[in-house]
Structure formats: structure tokens, C-alpha cells
Motif scaffolding. Structure first.
Motif, mmCIF file in Angstrom:
data_model
loop_
_atom_site.group_PDB
_atom_site.id
_atom_site.type_symbol
_atom_site.label_atom_id
_atom_site.label_comp_id
_atom_site.label_asym_id
_atom_site.label_seq_id
_atom_site.Cartn_x
_atom_site.Cartn_y
_atom_site.Cartn_z
ATOM 1 N N UNK A 80 0.836 -1.212 0.000
ATOM 2 C CA UNK A 80 0.000 0.000 0.000
ATOM 3 C C UNK A 80 0.861 1.249 0.000
ATOM 4 N N UNK A 81 0.221 2.343 -0.341
ATOM 5 C CA UNK A 81 0.888 3.629 -0.529
ATOM 6 C C UNK A 81 1.656 4.070 0.710
ATOM 7 N N UNK A 82 1.080 3.919 1.888
ATOM 8 C CA UNK A 82 1.717 4.368 3.132
ATOM 9 C C UNK A 82 3.022 3.634 3.405
ATOM 10 N N UNK A 83 3.110 2.391 2.955
ATOM 11 C CA UNK A 83 4.338 1.621 3.161
ATOM 12 C C UNK A 83 5.532 2.222 2.420
ATOM 13 N N UNK A 84 5.285 2.918 1.319
ATOM 14 C CA UNK A 84 6.382 3.542 0.578
ATOM 15 C C UNK A 84 7.106 4.530 1.487
ATOM 16 N N UNK A 85 6.356 5.423 2.116
ATOM 17 C CA UNK A 85 6.964 6.420 2.996
ATOM 18 C C UNK A 85 7.624 5.771 4.209
ATOM 19 N N UNK A 86 7.000 4.729 4.746
ATOM 20 C CA UNK A 86 7.566 4.043 5.906
ATOM 21 C C UNK A 86 8.913 3.407 5.572
ATOM 22 N N UNK A 87 8.993 2.727 4.433
ATOM 23 C CA UNK A 87 10.247 2.081 4.040
ATOM 24 C C UNK A 87 11.319 3.127 3.724
ATOM 25 N N UNK A 88 10.953 4.205 3.031
ATOM 26 C CA UNK A 88 11.921 5.270 2.754
ATOM 27 C C UNK A 88 12.456 5.866 4.055
ATOM 28 N N UNK A 89 11.590 6.067 5.037
ATOM 29 C CA UNK A 89 12.023 6.590 6.342
ATOM 30 C C UNK A 89 12.981 5.621 7.028
ATOM 31 N N UNK A 90 12.676 4.329 6.980
ATOM 32 C CA UNK A 90 13.558 3.323 7.580
ATOM 33 C C UNK A 90 14.933 3.359 6.925
ATOM 34 N N UNK A 91 14.964 3.422 5.603
ATOM 35 C CA UNK A 91 16.243 3.455 4.881
ATOM 36 C C UNK A 91 17.038 4.711 5.231
ATOM 37 N N UNK A 92 16.376 5.824 5.338
ATOM 38 C CA UNK A 92 17.075 7.072 5.667
ATOM 39 C C UNK A 92 17.615 7.035 7.095
ATOM 40 N N UNK A 93 16.865 6.461 8.017
ATOM 41 C CA UNK A 93 17.370 6.307 9.386
ATOM 42 C C UNK A 93 18.582 5.377 9.424
ATOM 43 N N UNK A 94 18.640 4.434 8.486
ATOM 44 C CA UNK A 94 19.771 3.507 8.405
ATOM 45 C C UNK A 94 20.993 4.148 7.744
ATOM 46 N N UNK A 95 20.831 5.363 7.225
ATOM 47 C CA UNK A 95 21.955 6.067 6.615
ATOM 48 C C UNK A 95 21.896 6.196 5.111
ATOM 49 N N UNK A 96 20.769 5.821 4.498
ATOM 50 C CA UNK A 96 20.642 5.913 3.045
ATOM 51 C C UNK A 96 20.646 7.365 2.587
ATOM 52 N N UNK A 97 21.178 7.576 1.406
ATOM 53 C CA UNK A 97 21.078 8.874 0.746
ATOM 54 C C UNK A 97 19.649 8.989 0.212
ATOM 55 N N UNK A 98 18.903 10.021 0.655
ATOM 56 C CA UNK A 98 17.523 10.171 0.176
ATOM 57 C C UNK A 98 17.491 10.772 -1.227
#
Length: 137
Positions: A80-98
Motif C-alpha cells: 500500500x501507498x503508506x508503506x512507501x513512505x515508511x520504508x523510505x524513512x527506515x532506509x534514511x534512518x539507516x543512513x541511506x542517501x535520500x
């Protein structure tokens, strides 16, 4: 030849940094973890993501060239759409380049991108169409 992909192998400059990102940051579980050599993570029923130390990779496959954006993306589709933002937030907290925030796409989906420690681009996507349903568990 069967129509199948079994491994996606990424040559990484700093295996320990990459391991911290995927295992500690994203919470993924390795099935093979050889310090200084390779981390393998099962990412689908018959699909493994292999994170291979660049020197080990080059010894078997050939020289690695760096610079610019690798001309490939990896995609992680969500239900679902909300999961996109949740996963992006998780990756950014892990140190991903947004790389880019999620946006509505002209084809009806919602996607955004991040880059892992070696610059490999991951698309996080909600695709409400038939192809989106094809790739979800």
C-alpha cells in the motif's frame, strides 16, 4: 534457459559498512556472512542479494569502475501507498542517501528512491496495477 533470476550481486567498496546498512539498519537477515568477503541475504523465495567485497568481486569478474550513478535500479514493491513512505524513512534512518521523496507517478503508482552506501538506487514502489500484484508475496 529458464526465465529466472537467482542472484543479484553488488560489488561494494566497504563490506562492513554495507553490512551495517542492510543488516543493522534495514533489519535484513543474512543467510551467508563471511567477514571481509560476502554477505548474502535471501530476498525472495528463490532470489539472493549478494553483497560482495569489491576486491573479491574484481578477482573473479574483472575490474570495477566507479563514478556516477550505476545504470541499474533495484525495486522493492509494497502492498500500500503508506508503506512507501515508511520504508523510505527506515532506509534514511539507516543512513541511506535520500535520492527522491515519494511522488505520485503518471501511471498511477507512488514511488521514491534511496541510495545504499555504494550508490545503488533502490526504488520503493506501490503499484496498484496487475504487474504490482505479480511481484508481491
Amino acid at each position: 534457459m529458464e526465465q529466472r533470476l537467482s542472484f543479484v550481486t553488488l560489488a561494494v567498496a566497504d563490506l562492513e559498512r554495507t553490512r551495517r546498512f542492510y543488516v543493522d539498519g534495514l533489519g535484513w537477515t543474512p543467510v551467508v556472512d563471511v567477514p571481509g568477503e560476502v554477505v548474502m541475504i535471501q530476498v525472495g523465495p528463490h532470489l539472493v542479494l549478494s553483497l560482495w567485497d569489491e576486491r573479491q568481486f574484481a578477482a573473479e569478474v574483472g575490474p570495477v569502475q566507479r563514478g556516477g550513478v550505476p545504470p541499474v535500479t533495484l525495486a522493492h514493491n509494497v502492498a500500500d501507498r503508506a508503506d512507501v513512505d515508511r520504508v523510505l524513512d527506515t532506509a534514511r534512518r539507516a543512513g541511506a542517501d535520500p535520492v527522491s521523496d515519494a511522488v505520485e507517478r503518471e501511471w498511477g503508482g507512488y514511488t521514491g528512491y534511496f541510495a545504499d552506501p555504494d550508490g545503488f538506487r533502490w526504488e520503493i514502489a506501490w503499484n496498484p496495477g496487475p504487474i504490482g500484484q505479480l511481484v508481491l508475496p
